[in-house]
Design a protein around this motif. Structure first.
Motif, mmCIF file in Angstrom:
data_model
loop_
_atom_site.group_PDB
_atom_site.id
_atom_site.type_symbol
_atom_site.label_atom_id
_atom_site.label_comp_id
_atom_site.label_asym_id
_atom_site.label_seq_id
_atom_site.Cartn_x
_atom_site.Cartn_y
_atom_site.Cartn_z
ATOM 1 N N ARG A 169 44.523 -26.788 -99.037
ATOM 2 C CA ARG A 169 43.444 -25.920 -98.376
ATOM 3 C C ARG A 169 41.971 -26.154 -99.157
ATOM 4 O O ARG A 169 41.865 -25.794 -100.277
ATOM 5 C CB ARG A 169 43.865 -24.454 -98.611
ATOM 6 N N LYS A 170 41.155 -26.554 -98.313
ATOM 7 C CA LYS A 170 39.857 -27.277 -98.974
ATOM 8 C C LYS A 170 39.150 -26.127 -99.361
ATOM 9 O O LYS A 170 39.064 -24.951 -98.811
ATOM 10 C CB LYS A 170 39.242 -27.880 -97.495
ATOM 11 N N GLY A 171 38.638 -26.400 -100.465
ATOM 12 C CA GLY A 171 37.840 -25.378 -101.349
ATOM 13 C C GLY A 171 38.751 -24.425 -102.092
ATOM 14 O O GLY A 171 37.943 -23.623 -102.884
ATOM 15 N N ARG A 172 39.872 -24.384 -101.876
ATOM 16 C CA ARG A 172 40.891 -23.384 -102.677
ATOM 17 C C ARG A 172 41.888 -24.031 -103.629
ATOM 18 O O ARG A 172 42.066 -23.621 -104.555
ATOM 19 C CB ARG A 172 41.291 -22.284 -101.494
ATOM 20 N N HIS A 173 42.845 -24.895 -102.638
ATOM 21 C CA HIS A 173 44.152 -25.227 -103.253
ATOM 22 C C HIS A 173 43.916 -26.934 -103.326
ATOM 23 O O HIS A 173 43.950 -27.385 -102.340
ATOM 24 C CB HIS A 173 45.543 -24.791 -102.732
ATOM 25 N N TYR A 174 44.032 -27.213 -104.554
ATOM 26 C CA TYR A 174 44.061 -28.753 -104.725
ATOM 27 C C TYR A 174 45.473 -29.237 -105.340
ATOM 28 O O TYR A 174 45.667 -28.633 -106.372
ATOM 29 C CB TYR A 174 42.765 -29.398 -105.483
ATOM 30 N N GLN A 513 34.705 -34.818 -98.427
ATOM 31 C CA GLN A 513 35.289 -34.175 -99.626
ATOM 32 C C GLN A 513 36.665 -34.519 -99.508
ATOM 33 O O GLN A 513 37.152 -35.482 -99.220
ATOM 34 C CB GLN A 513 35.280 -32.488 -99.067
ATOM 35 N N ALA A 514 37.416 -33.485 -100.391
ATOM 36 C CA ALA A 514 38.817 -33.930 -100.665
ATOM 37 C C ALA A 514 39.805 -34.127 -99.408
ATOM 38 O O ALA A 514 39.440 -33.470 -98.528
ATOM 39 C CB ALA A 514 39.364 -33.072 -101.717
ATOM 40 N N PRO A 515 41.024 -34.910 -99.462
ATOM 41 C CA PRO A 515 41.441 -35.225 -98.311
ATOM 42 C C PRO A 515 42.284 -33.945 -97.914
ATOM 43 O O PRO A 515 42.329 -32.697 -98.796
ATOM 44 C CB PRO A 515 42.447 -36.254 -98.608
ATOM 45 N N TYR A 516 42.890 -33.819 -96.615
ATOM 46 C CA TYR A 516 43.486 -32.537 -96.189
ATOM 47 C C TYR A 516 44.909 -32.896 -95.938
ATOM 48 O O TYR A 516 45.371 -33.895 -95.146
ATOM 49 C CB TYR A 516 42.851 -31.911 -94.998
ATOM 50 N N ARG A 518 48.912 -31.864 -94.803
ATOM 51 C CA ARG A 518 49.647 -30.948 -93.779
ATOM 52 C C ARG A 518 51.129 -31.024 -94.009
ATOM 53 O O ARG A 518 51.735 -31.770 -93.720
ATOM 54 C CB ARG A 518 49.352 -31.149 -92.454
ATOM 55 N N PRO A 519 51.746 -30.120 -95.138
ATOM 56 C CA PRO A 519 53.118 -30.166 -95.225
ATOM 57 C C PRO A 519 54.015 -29.893 -94.173
ATOM 58 O O PRO A 519 53.574 -28.929 -93.490
ATOM 59 C CB PRO A 519 53.281 -29.308 -96.541
ATOM 60 N N GLY A 520 54.980 -30.644 -93.887
ATOM 61 C CA GLY A 520 56.048 -30.192 -92.870
ATOM 62 C C GLY A 520 56.724 -29.027 -93.353
ATOM 63 O O GLY A 520 57.267 -28.970 -94.609
ATOM 64 N N ARG A 521 57.415 -28.007 -92.459
ATOM 65 C CA ARG A 521 58.142 -26.902 -92.970
ATOM 66 C C ARG A 521 59.740 -27.402 -92.868
ATOM 67 O O ARG A 521 60.136 -28.048 -91.773
ATOM 68 C CB ARG A 521 57.954 -25.884 -91.813
ATOM 69 N N LEU A 522 60.260 -26.860 -93.849
ATOM 70 C CA LEU A 522 61.819 -27.496 -94.107
ATOM 71 C C LEU A 522 62.704 -26.255 -93.973
ATOM 72 O O LEU A 522 62.430 -25.306 -94.325
ATOM 73 C CB LEU A 522 61.999 -27.984 -95.498
ATOM 74 N N PRO A 523 63.874 -26.715 -93.397
ATOM 75 C CA PRO A 523 65.025 -25.497 -93.295
ATOM 76 C C PRO A 523 65.551 -25.643 -94.723
ATOM 77 O O PRO A 523 66.046 -24.398 -95.074
ATOM 78 C CB PRO A 523 65.956 -26.153 -92.355
ATOM 79 N N THR A 524 65.686 -26.633 -95.326
ATOM 80 C CA THR A 524 66.267 -26.505 -96.679
ATOM 81 C C THR A 524 65.221 -27.044 -97.849
ATOM 82 O O THR A 524 64.779 -28.152 -97.500
ATOM 83 C CB THR A 524 67.411 -27.094 -96.966
ATOM 84 N N ASP A 576 51.916 -34.894 -85.445
ATOM 85 C CA ASP A 576 52.879 -35.489 -86.499
ATOM 86 C C ASP A 576 53.952 -34.500 -86.906
ATOM 87 O O ASP A 576 55.120 -34.648 -86.430
ATOM 88 C CB ASP A 576 51.872 -35.816 -87.944
ATOM 89 N N VAL A 577 53.483 -33.233 -87.680
ATOM 90 C CA VAL A 577 54.558 -32.558 -88.093
ATOM 91 C C VAL A 577 54.199 -31.118 -87.691
ATOM 92 O O VAL A 577 53.070 -30.537 -87.483
ATOM 93 C CB VAL A 577 54.867 -32.576 -89.450
ATOM 94 N N ARG A 578 55.358 -30.267 -87.716
ATOM 95 C CA ARG A 578 54.956 -28.786 -87.552
ATOM 96 C C ARG A 578 54.277 -28.250 -88.779
ATOM 97 O O ARG A 578 54.684 -28.637 -89.901
ATOM 98 C CB ARG A 578 56.053 -27.963 -87.471
ATOM 99 N N THR A 579 53.335 -27.336 -88.534
ATOM 100 C CA THR A 579 52.365 -27.046 -89.659
ATOM 101 C C THR A 579 52.502 -25.567 -89.996
ATOM 102 O O THR A 579 52.721 -24.819 -88.894
ATOM 103 C CB THR A 579 51.044 -27.506 -89.618
ATOM 104 N N PRO A 580 52.443 -25.109 -91.355
ATOM 105 C CA PRO A 580 52.328 -23.613 -91.270
ATOM 106 C C PRO A 580 50.710 -22.944 -90.863
ATOM 107 O O PRO A 580 50.123 -23.807 -90.567
ATOM 108 C CB PRO A 580 52.693 -23.356 -92.770
ATOM 109 N N ARG A 581 50.849 -21.878 -90.875
ATOM 110 C CA ARG A 581 49.631 -21.004 -90.236
ATOM 111 C C ARG A 581 48.558 -21.486 -91.427
ATOM 112 O O ARG A 581 47.304 -21.308 -90.885
ATOM 113 C CB ARG A 581 49.644 -19.476 -90.440
ATOM 114 N N SER A 582 48.669 -21.842 -92.494
ATOM 115 C CA SER A 582 47.417 -21.969 -93.255
ATOM 116 C C SER A 582 47.086 -23.591 -93.242
ATOM 117 O O SER A 582 46.591 -24.154 -94.214
ATOM 118 C CB SER A 582 47.811 -21.767 -94.961
ATOM 119 N N CYS A 583 47.128 -24.179 -92.017
ATOM 120 C CA CYS A 583 46.929 -25.461 -91.920
ATOM 121 C C CYS A 583 45.274 -25.638 -91.911
ATOM 122 O O CYS A 583 44.866 -26.636 -92.158
ATOM 123 C CB CYS A 583 47.189 -26.133 -90.745
#
Length: 585
Positions: A169-174, A513-516, A518-524, A576-583
């Motif tokens: 999340r740009k500016g917050r989480h790296y 700036q830093a890249p962005y 997007r992690p995929g959501r996993l069932p496990t 590409d992938v399903r993304t969470p709300r914090s994309c």
């Protein structure tokens, strides 16, 4: 007929044994193949004992690879065998055809491999669209699930590692991304960008010999975790820092750029105001007092010329006799502009020269200029400074050519001389002849570029000494930073290893700036998940294990328009992938 069926077996199942084709039914959309297994028995998956005792049979309908754009479905009759081992927990089991079926699978092994390859290349949504086109329709979730089911890849221990940051999340989480520079593939993702995390990761891999890094906290982590490794500074960041220092140096000598502007400004051809020419007074046209005085003076003289007496003019205009006498005796309105409003001094007078110089340098902010003259001894108010600058801002200015901006001149200095146009080359030559500091800056920048491109790291100490001899504060700051990291900078100028593969794999643009990510959501949480890292017009899919954080990658390319969510395309516009709300945006 038997010969035709044998040829069909060779055509449809060339590498699968013990399979017999009974019939083939073809229609417009589907090809249905009736198949059975010809093996005499099967091995129990629980104990491994061979059994030929048939308990029963049933039909399975696994999907196969498409043929000529048609979907292919196998009508496979499988047998259930009885296990004769008393100690085995399985009393019955179903035969599986090696290379064709697996337990609970709804598609054949070769179709599963095809969809997995599509998922590795394109990830979820685009992989699902391509599968529909080739005749094997499936959902994006299935494509991702097949990719997640792949075994963990054997990642060789890297010898040369590139380290950079990425943003969830740009500016917050790296976090930290590590790339094998030799294979140009990402190796691992760390959840943060702390030096301790990098040091712990490097300590577990003693075979690392070279670390390509950028930020100071990466340098600290590399020193703690891999003291035996050679640290290499990022050459692109060095050049970028030099370009910023060059632009700041040129901005400090902005006055020297006026040599490129003609000394004789082109004044606009405007008709002079007759009232101003006749009066010659400092009171401008439009001033409330000056306009009223000129109007009353013209009225009084018009009545005098018409033959009216001063007493009659006094009654007609409602003035006192003294006021009428003063207007009648004045030959022109300028004679009336006397008194305290004409020769009154201001506390700002001695600072107007300084304000005019700063105004000509491009400093037009009244509050900033007021803050500058207060330490010089100015005791007046901010409103007086603002009124003076408003008068300069609203007064007509001569039409003059603007000098080039410091950024434009910095571009001339930083670019290769052979790429400059003839006009730019002449402008730069004039600026260098007029400003010794910019001339020295140009020499230092081109010497630095030669070291960078020709790998002459041994010349760096001489370059630093030459920079300190000139009056260039911005370059002095850069030289001090390089001197603190001298060994890594010399290694970056000398060794063939570069951080280009790292930036290409995880960052969008060189000045962005830093890249962005997007992690995929996993069932496990223990399975691999595709993590798509956008880099300019390309995207790299990382298969990341959430527990061990080991990863492999398959690069692919997507158009630039997929870098942000597009409206009307489902939950999110990315393909590409399903993304969470914090994309993010």
């Amino acid at each position: 007929m038997n010969e035709i069926l044998l040829r069909l077996e060779e055509l449809l199942f060339p590498s699968i044994a013990d399979v017999a084709v009974l019939s083939v039914d073809v229609n417009i959309a589907i090809v249905r193949v009736d198949v059975r297994c010809t093996a005499a028995g099967a091995s129990c998956p629980g104990c491994g004992a061979w059994s030929a005792q048939v308990h029963g049979s049933y039909l399975r309908f696994p999907a196969d690879v498409p043929s000529s754009g048609r979907s292919v479905v196998l009508q496979l009759r499988v047998r259930r065998f009885a296990c004769r081992t008393a100690e085995c927990g399985r009393h019955t089991f179903v035969e599986q055809i090696p290379g064709l079926t697996r337990r609970h699978s709804q598609r054949t092994e070769r179709l599963r491999s095809t969809l997995t390859a599509i998922g590795l290349a394109l990830a979820g949504r685009p992989g699902s669209r391509l599968a529909d086109i080739v005749g094997a329709p499936t959902s994006r979730s299935t494509v991702l699930r097949l990719v997640e089911a792949l075994p963990e890849p054997e990642v060789p221990a890297p010898r040369v590692v590139g380290v950079d940051e990425y943003a969830t999340r740009k500016g917050r989480h790296y976090g930290t991304v590590l790339v094998d520079v030799e294979t140009r593939r990402p190796v691992d993702l760390l959840p943060d960008r702390e030096s301790s995390s990098l040091a712990a990761w490097l300590a577990q891999r003693p075979g690392i010999e070279v670390v390509c890094r950028t930020a100071p906290f990466f340098a600290e982590g590399a020193s703690l975790g891999a003291p035996q490794a050679v640290q290499v500074a990022d050459r692109w960041h060095l050049w970028h820092n030099l370009s910023e220092a060059a632009e700041r140096s040129i901005a400090q000598h902005r006055r020297c750029l006026r040599v490129l502007v003609s000394e004789t400004p082109e004044t606009p051809e405007t008709e002079p105001d007759p009232a101003e020419e006749s009066s010659g007074s400092p009171w401008p046209t439009g001033h409330r007092f000056a306009d009223r005085t000129r109007t009353v003076h013209a009225t009084v003289h018009a009545l005098v010329e018409a033959g009216h007496s001063r007493r009659a003019i006094q009654r007609q205009l409602g003035m006192t006799s003294r006021t009428v006498k003063r207007y009648a005796d004045a030959a022109k309105p300028a004679d009336l502009f006397t008194g305290q409003w004409q020769t009154r001094t201001s506390v700002l007078d001695e600072y107007k020269t300084y304000l005019d110089d700063r105004w000509n340098e491009g400093r037009t902010n009244a509050w900033k200029l007021w803050e500058e003259i207060v330490p010089l001894g100015y005791k007046g108010s901010y409103q007086r400074v603002r009124a003076y600058l408003r008068q300069k801002r609203t007064s007509p200015r001569p039409v003059t050519a603007r000098p080039p901006s410091p950024r434009a001149v910095a571009g001339w200095v930083l670019r290769r001389p052979e790429t400059l146009s003839e006009t730019e080359h002449l402008h730069l030559k004039n600026v260098r002849a007029n400003c010794p500091e910019i001339d020295a800056l140009t020499r230092h920048v081109r010497s630095f570029a030669t070291m960078l491109t020709e790998r002459q790291g041994e010349r760096l100490p001489d370059w630093l000494a030459a920079v300190r001899q000139d009056d260039l504060p911005s370059l002095h700051t850069l030289a001090a930073g390089i001197d603190r990291d001298r060994e890594a900078v010399i290694a970056g100028f000398t060794l063939p290893w570069n951080s280009g593969c790292r930036r290409g794999a995880c960052q969008p643009d060189q000045d962005a700036q830093a890249p962005y990510v997007r992690p995929g959501r996993l069932p496990t949480p223990q399975k691999k998940s595709p993590v798509v890292v956008t880099a300019g017009d390309s995207t790299t899919t990382l298969l990341v294990n959430r527990a061990s954080r080991t990863s492999c990658c398959q690069p692919h390319f997507t158009p630039r328009r997929h870098r942000r969510c597009a409206p009307g395309s489902g939950r999110h516009g990315r393909c590409d992938v399903r993304t969470p709300r914090s994309c993010g945006p």
